[in-house]
Enzyme design. Structure first.
Site, PDB file in Angstrom:
ATOM      1  N   ALA A  20       1.773  -0.075  10.733  1.00  0.00           N
ATOM      2  CA  ALA A  20       1.489  -1.464  10.423  1.00  0.00           C
ATOM      3  C   ALA A  20       0.655  -1.527   9.159  1.00  0.00           C
ATOM      4  O   ALA A  20       0.194  -0.501   8.660  1.00  0.00           O
ATOM      5  CB  ALA A  20       0.729  -2.126  11.569  1.00  0.00           C
ATOM      6  N   MET A  21       0.444  -2.752   8.660  1.00  0.00           N
ATOM      7  CA  MET A  21      -0.254  -2.914   7.391  1.00  0.00           C
ATOM      8  C   MET A  21      -1.160  -4.140   7.438  1.00  0.00           C
ATOM      9  O   MET A  21      -0.752  -5.216   7.840  1.00  0.00           O
ATOM     10  CB  MET A  21       0.781  -3.033   6.268  1.00  0.00           C
ATOM     11  CG  MET A  21       0.185  -3.200   4.893  1.00  0.00           C
ATOM     12  SD  MET A  21      -0.817  -1.752   4.443  1.00  0.00           S
ATOM     13  CE  MET A  21      -2.044  -2.543   3.416  1.00  0.00           C
ATOM     14  N   GLU A  22      -2.393  -3.927   6.973  1.00  0.00           N
ATOM     15  CA  GLU A  22      -3.469  -4.907   7.148  1.00  0.00           C
ATOM     16  C   GLU A  22      -3.556  -5.979   6.061  1.00  0.00           C
ATOM     17  O   GLU A  22      -4.651  -6.505   5.810  1.00  0.00           O
ATOM     18  CB  GLU A  22      -4.801  -4.148   7.193  1.00  0.00           C
ATOM     19  CG  GLU A  22      -5.252  -3.505   5.852  1.00  0.00           C
ATOM     20  CD  GLU A  22      -4.873  -2.043   5.685  1.00  0.00           C
ATOM     21  OE1 GLU A  22      -3.928  -1.592   6.367  1.00  0.00           O
ATOM     22  OE2 GLU A  22      -5.516  -1.354   4.857  1.00  0.00           O
ATOM     23  N   GLU A  24      -9.782   4.094   6.210  1.00  0.00           N
ATOM     24  CA  GLU A  24      -8.949   4.546   7.328  1.00  0.00           C
ATOM     25  C   GLU A  24      -9.745   5.304   8.394  1.00  0.00           C
ATOM     26  O   GLU A  24      -9.624   5.024   9.578  1.00  0.00           O
ATOM     27  CB  GLU A  24      -7.760   5.383   6.827  1.00  0.00           C
ATOM     28  CG  GLU A  24      -6.771   4.600   5.963  1.00  0.00           C
ATOM     29  CD  GLU A  24      -6.192   3.369   6.646  1.00  0.00           C
ATOM     30  OE1 GLU A  24      -6.328   3.223   7.884  1.00  0.00           O
ATOM     31  OE2 GLU A  24      -5.606   2.520   5.935  1.00  0.00           O
ATOM     32  N   HIS A  26      -6.691  -1.992  15.149  1.00  0.00           N
ATOM     33  CA  HIS A  26      -6.892  -1.259  13.899  1.00  0.00           C
ATOM     34  C   HIS A  26      -6.661  -2.180  12.695  1.00  0.00           C
ATOM     35  O   HIS A  26      -7.507  -2.284  11.804  1.00  0.00           O
ATOM     36  CB  HIS A  26      -5.936  -0.063  13.863  1.00  0.00           C
ATOM     37  CG  HIS A  26      -6.019   0.756  12.625  1.00  0.00           C
ATOM     38  ND1 HIS A  26      -6.774   1.903  12.548  1.00  0.00           N
ATOM     39  CD2 HIS A  26      -5.452   0.601  11.399  1.00  0.00           C
ATOM     40  CE1 HIS A  26      -6.665   2.419  11.339  1.00  0.00           C
ATOM     41  NE2 HIS A  26      -5.860   1.644  10.616  1.00  0.00           N
ATOM     42  N   GLU A  27      -5.519  -2.842  12.680  1.00  0.00           N
ATOM     43  CA  GLU A  27      -5.199  -3.680  11.508  1.00  0.00           C
ATOM     44  C   GLU A  27      -6.153  -4.863  11.426  1.00  0.00           C
ATOM     45  O   GLU A  27      -6.591  -5.242  10.344  1.00  0.00           O
ATOM     46  CB  GLU A  27      -3.748  -4.151  11.545  1.00  0.00           C
ATOM     47  CG  GLU A  27      -2.697  -3.038  11.687  1.00  0.00           C
ATOM     48  CD  GLU A  27      -2.839  -1.903  10.694  1.00  0.00           C
ATOM     49  OE1 GLU A  27      -3.354  -2.138   9.586  1.00  0.00           O
ATOM     50  OE2 GLU A  27      -2.449  -0.757  11.022  1.00  0.00           O
ATOM     51  N   GLU A  50       0.845  -1.181   0.000  1.00  0.00           N
ATOM     52  CA  GLU A  50       0.000   0.000   0.000  1.00  0.00           C
ATOM     53  C   GLU A  50       0.892   1.246   0.000  1.00  0.00           C
ATOM     54  O   GLU A  50       1.816   1.321   0.794  1.00  0.00           O
ATOM     55  CB  GLU A  50      -0.919   0.040   1.223  1.00  0.00           C
ATOM     56  CG  GLU A  50      -1.934   1.179   1.118  1.00  0.00           C
ATOM     57  CD  GLU A  50      -2.898   1.227   2.309  1.00  0.00           C
ATOM     58  OE1 GLU A  50      -2.756   0.429   3.249  1.00  0.00           O
ATOM     59  OE2 GLU A  50      -3.777   2.080   2.277  1.00  0.00           O
ATOM     60  N   HIS A  67      -9.443  -3.814   9.972  1.00  0.00           N
ATOM     61  CA  HIS A  67      -9.391  -3.605   8.519  1.00  0.00           C
ATOM     62  C   HIS A  67      -9.875  -4.835   7.758  1.00  0.00           C
ATOM     63  O   HIS A  67     -10.251  -4.728   6.591  1.00  0.00           O
ATOM     64  CB  HIS A  67      -7.961  -3.304   8.066  1.00  0.00           C
ATOM     65  CG  HIS A  67      -7.615  -1.847   8.010  1.00  0.00           C
ATOM     66  ND1 HIS A  67      -8.443  -0.903   7.457  1.00  0.00           N
ATOM     67  CD2 HIS A  67      -6.498  -1.173   8.397  1.00  0.00           C
ATOM     68  CE1 HIS A  67      -7.852   0.297   7.521  1.00  0.00           C
ATOM     69  NE2 HIS A  67      -6.675   0.164   8.094  1.00  0.00           N
TER      70      HIS A  67
HETATM   71  N1  ARG Z   1      -3.110   0.888   5.729  1.00  0.00           N
HETATM   72  C1  ARG Z   1      -2.126   1.105   6.759  1.00  0.00           C
HETATM   73  C2  ARG Z   1      -2.889   1.430   8.025  1.00  0.00           C
HETATM   74  O1  ARG Z   1      -3.388   0.592   8.637  1.00  0.00           O
HETATM   75  C3  ARG Z   1      -1.164   2.199   6.475  1.00  0.00           C
HETATM   76  C4  ARG Z   1      -0.488   2.151   5.158  1.00  0.00           C
HETATM   77  C5  ARG Z   1       0.283   3.391   4.933  1.00  0.00           C
HETATM   78  N2  ARG Z   1       0.877   3.384   3.627  1.00  0.00           N
HETATM   79  C6  ARG Z   1       1.603   4.375   3.147  1.00  0.00           C
HETATM   80  N3  ARG Z   1       2.101   4.282   1.976  1.00  0.00           N
HETATM   81  N4  ARG Z   1       1.838   5.449   3.840  1.00  0.00           N
HETATM   82  O2  ARG Z   1      -3.172   2.504   8.380  1.00  0.00           O
HETATM   83 ZN    ZN Z   2      -5.435   1.743   8.665  1.00  0.00          ZN
END
Ligand code: ARG
Ligand code: ZN
Length: 881
Positions: A269-271, A327, A304-305, A128, A308
């Site tokens: 973090a990333m979901e 978000e 949060h994750e 992402e 998602h």
């Molecule tokens: N989706 C992620 C979150 O849970 C954040 C990803 C951020 N990506 C970026 N390229 N800044 O919030």
């Molecule tokens: Zn998020």
């Protein structure tokens, strides 16, 4: 390094892809410097699309080594490659076709941490927003959804683990010293949710039984030896899964849920579906190394994750303009989760503090943009506090306007109607309009108009008519690209209190819709009459911060003190104390600037000390009360011609007077709030520590010697107390033997723990005063510092720029010049990190003229650089505009 300035992408230009992607089959042959990626993609031409339209795929820093169409090599005349695209022509007009694309990528050289990269010997991905195009050529946009099969081939000794999204299909040996694993994710997903992790990690494992009695395997992977520090994250994960079932009716949908903690990560973090990747800062915790704030952050980000999975993954975004759809909504969900797990009013206070200190300046400065923007040059620069936190506030307002039952109905409809979709903000709002029968057109301006609305209130009581009249006006300030604004639909919670603090209920309200305690402000100016009010009421307005606005309402100190004592909404009590403190602090700043003596009002001192000593109130709440508006808050309130040194000195003078007046109370709190026995990270214990540490801060201030803080440092048995004592020593008693010794002890004790080293760096980078710049520069030479790790850079450079108003805003401009150099150094390696840190300059125009000139010069130095990433170019251009 990209040297182009980036194309502007417009929401109005959205159109679906010409080709529909049916399936994705990926095979990775892992190699640190030359990983081979074979992507088999099955497409068909969308109905109605011109039969000659080519297929245009995105790519970035890829080397193409093979291209097959239905297993036949594609002749050079049929395709072309640029540094951004792979275009294939003469494709079947109706039948599905399979494109096999082979690319070679270099994970080791990937320092921008987007796509497939290496961190601590681990292969890991971040896709992402647009990282997948750095792995293979692909329609890399969120509205292209497909099921994925992933095969990973890797060296067995170096990579015993081979992980990807979905459910594990199987694995086996694969030639000499190698093995492979296959994963299948049945849930169609966009490429930004793809993840791959490979390497050698430790794991903790658990299970969760879902509401329909399915058993889900839970795994958290961390570096070997750190497994015990993942226990709290696992606990938070299970509580999140349970809560999402109970509160939103959402059940998990795969057999396994995995989290991997890595040390080099650009954000929190990333979901990724079934395989969340985390900055290890938001996974690892134990009492010796993590503060109460760390525990709370871990709980919130794990939630949060996980949340998602439904708000983001099952229902994703049609395009990146809709980012707040996942978000803002998911932040709202994690806020509610934390409020349920902890204290709701204390959580709300913390949220509002954060919103005001981060989002309000963004909304009031050159980087202001709507929650749902209509154009961007670099999408990575739109992962902002406006999209996240204001986005959450907008969702909260929908819940406030509709009430909890209708809000829940609307959410249920959204999940039912849009499951599997790439949806829009309009889709989301329509669900609430439908279940409530309300027209939410005006309300939707919250998504479209940037800027923090200003509401001005005044009131009058008529004893003979027994009426209370409230006059309200609203104004939305101009923001970049939006000069004229429409009036908004603003939900204002309110309460009326009698002079002895009892709630008063009006018999009738005229001039506005008013339900339970929510008043709907919809006009530019509106006069509201409350009938049958027996005596002059005290008005508590914007209870629980029901709308994210600036409120101008002149209330007497006596009225504020009454609210602070009697409001049933504890958020409102805190707000009243803050409103009491603000003018006094602002006057202290002016007095300091005019070299006049600073005086603190007795009403404020009494109100603060009464709340601090009130044992009917939660300790965490009392700690919030003692944490007066910050220097950044004061700068924002002042708005223009700011002198950070005067702000600091004025605020400190008030704190000293409170400290002297409250010595006995603070001493009693420091005694009484001890938490004997084993450390527990629960919210109540954390609250006691927060109050005790606040008391220690005031005591040290009035002692004016480091002895007490040093004793606390030596006695501490957890990181919260230890780092707090160290902060007092380093900030209030810099360069004393006690401070230097504590800093040295701390370093020696924790130098093997990077996350604690970050605390050590941040405490020093936030020491107030001009001397800190040299200290930061010296720390950059310390072997514990490296620019290769984003957490280290944020701890040192980021803390100076974001959290040290006097240290950064040196009158000689040295802080800005330092930052400009750093941005130019970091940018080629990691543009996202550089751009993010540069946003610390967003309020430069509100500085006094000498500092503002230095700031402009530093920004122009960046702007003049020949090679800049699109990320930094975009920010610097907008900040200077
Ligand atoms: N989706 C992620 C979150 O849970 C954040 C990803 C951020 N990506 C970026 N390229 N800044 O919030
Ligand atoms: Zn998020």
């Amino acid at each position: 390094m990209r040297t182009d300035i980036g194309q502007i992408v417009h929401l109005a230009d959205y159109r679906p892809t010409d080709f529909v992607l049916e399936r994705v089959d990926l095979t990775f042959e892992l190699d640190p410097t030359a990983t081979k990626v074979e992507a088999r993609l099955i497409f068909h031409r969308r109905e109605g699309v011109d039969a000659t339209a080519p297929l245009i795929l995105d790519g970035d820093e890829l080397s193409l080594s093979g291209l097959l169409l239905d297993q036949e090599e594609v002749p050079a005349s049929q395709y072309s490659v640029t540094d951004k695209n792979l275009t294939v022509r003469d494709l079947p007009s109706t039948l599905p076709f399979e494109l096999t694309i082979t690319t070679i990528i270099n994970p080791e050289a990937n320092t921008q941490l987007m796509g497939l990269y290496r961190t601590g010997g681990i292969y890991c991905t971040q896709c992402e927003a647009e990282g997948f195009r750095r792995i293979t050529y692909f329609p890399d946009r969120p509205d292209v959804l497909a099921p994925y099969t992933v095969n990973i081939i890797g060296d067995k000794a170096a990579n015993p683990l081979l992980l990807s999204n979905g459910n594990f299909l199987g694995g086996a040996g694969y030639g000499e010293g190698k093995h492979f694993a296959a994963w299948f994710d049945p849930h169609p997903k966009p490429s930004y949710l793809f993840a791959l992790v490979a390497g050698d990690l430790g794991v903790i494992e658990d299970t969760f039984v879902t509401m329909s009695e399915r058993e889900v395997t839970l795994k958290i992977y961390v570096e070997h030896g750190k497994e015990p520090r993942a226990a709290y994250a696992m606990d938070a994960l299970k509580r999140s899964m349970k809560w999402d079932e109970e509160v939103f009716g959402r059940e998990y949908d795969l057999d396994i849920f995995m989290i991997v903690a890595v040390s080099d990560f650009n954000m929190g973090a990333m979901e990724n579906k079934g395989l969340n990747v985390f900055n290890d800062k938001y996974v690892l915790a134990d009492p010796e190394t993590a503060t109460d704030a760390d525990y709370a952050n871990i709980e919130a980000i794990i939630a949060h994750e996980y949340f998602h999975n439904w708000t983001g993954n099952r229902i994703t975004c049609r395009d990146w303009f809709q980012l707040c759809l996942k978000e803002g909504l998911t932040v709202f969900r994690d806020h509610e989760f934390s409020a349920d797990q902890r204290s709701r009013p204390v959580k709300r206070i913390a949220e509002v503090r954060h919103l005001k200190s981060e989002q309000f300046p963004e909304d009031g400065g050159p980087l202001a943009h709507p929650v749902r923007p209509t154009k961007y040059r670099e999408i990575n620069n739109f992962y902002t506090t406006t999209v996240y936190e204001k986005g959450s506030e907008v969702t909260r307002m929908i819940a406030t306007l509709l009430g909890s039952d209708l809000f829940k109905k609307g959410m249920d409809l959204y999940f039912e109607r849009h499951d599997g979709d790439a949806a829009t903000v309009e889709d989301f709002v329509a669900c609430f309009a439908e279940v409530s029968g309300r027209d939410l057109t005006q309300f939707s301006l919250w998504y479209h108009q940037a800027g923090t609305p200003l509401v001005t209130a005044s009131c009058a009581y008529d004893a003979s008519a027994r009426t209370f009249t409230l006059s309200l006006e609203q104004m939305v300030p101009a923001t970049p690209g939006q000069s004229a604004k429409e009036p908004m639909h603003i939900p204002l919670r309110l309460g009326l209190l009698s002079e002895d603090g009892k709630p008063m209920t009006p018999a009738k309200v005229e001039g506005a819709e008013f339900t339970t305690d929510v008043l709907h402000l919809v006009e530019r100016a509106q006069t509201v009459v409350f009938h049958d009010i027996p005596s002059r009421p005290v008005l508590s307005l914007n209870r629980s911060f029901s709308a994210p606005i600036n409120l101008h309402f002149d209330q007497s100190a006596a009225d504020l003190a009454l609210i602070a004592r009697f409001e049933s909404d504890h958020f409102a009590r805190w707000q009243a104390l803050t409103d009491l403190a603000l003018p006094i602090l602002l006057r202290a700043v002016q007095d300091t600037r005019n070299r006049a003596p600073v005086a603190c009002d007795q009403t404020l001192i009494d109100a603060l000390l009464t709340a601090a000593a009130d044992e009917t109130l939660e300790p965490a709440f009392r700690a919030q009360v003692l944490n007066l508006p910050s220097e950044a808050d004061l700068a924002r309130e002042l708005g223009a011609n700011n002198d950070p040194d005067a702000i600091h000195a004025g605020r400190q003078a008030i704190l000293s007077q409170i400290a002297d007046a409250g010595r006995d109370i603070f001493a009693a709190l420091h005694e009484g709030m001890a938490t004997p026995g084993d450390f527990s990270p629960d919210a109540a214990s954390a609250g006691r520590r927060a109050l005790r540490n606040a008391a220690l801060g005031f005591l040290s201030l009035s002692d004016n010697t480091p002895a007490r803080a040093k004793a606390a440092f030596d006695a501490a048995n957890n990181m919260t107390d230890l780092s707090h004592a160290l902060t007092i020593l380093a900030h209030r008693f810099p360069e004393t033997a006690e401070a230097n010794e504590a800093l040295a002890t701390f370093k020696t004790r924790f130098e093997d723990n990077a996350l604690v080293v970050d605390k050590w760096l941040a405490i020093q980078a936030s020491v107030p005063g001009a001397a800190t710049l040299q200290r930061v520069q010296a720390l950059m030479q310390d072997p514990l510092f490296t620019r290769a790790n984003p957490n280290r850079v944020r701890a040192l450079v980021g803390t100076l720029a974001f959290n040290n108003p006097t240290g950064f805003n040196r009158a000689d401009g040295g802080g800005y010049r330092f930052l400009a150099e750093e941005i130019l150094t970091i940018d080629p390696r990691n543009p996202q990190l550089a751009a993010r840190i540069l946003t610390s300059m967003r309020s430069w125009r509100s500085l006094e003229p000498v500092r503002a000139d230095h700031a402009r010069a530093a920004l122009m130095q960046i702007e003049r650089a020949e090679e800049l990433s699109t990320d930094v170019r975009d920010i610097v251009d907008r900040i200077l505009k």
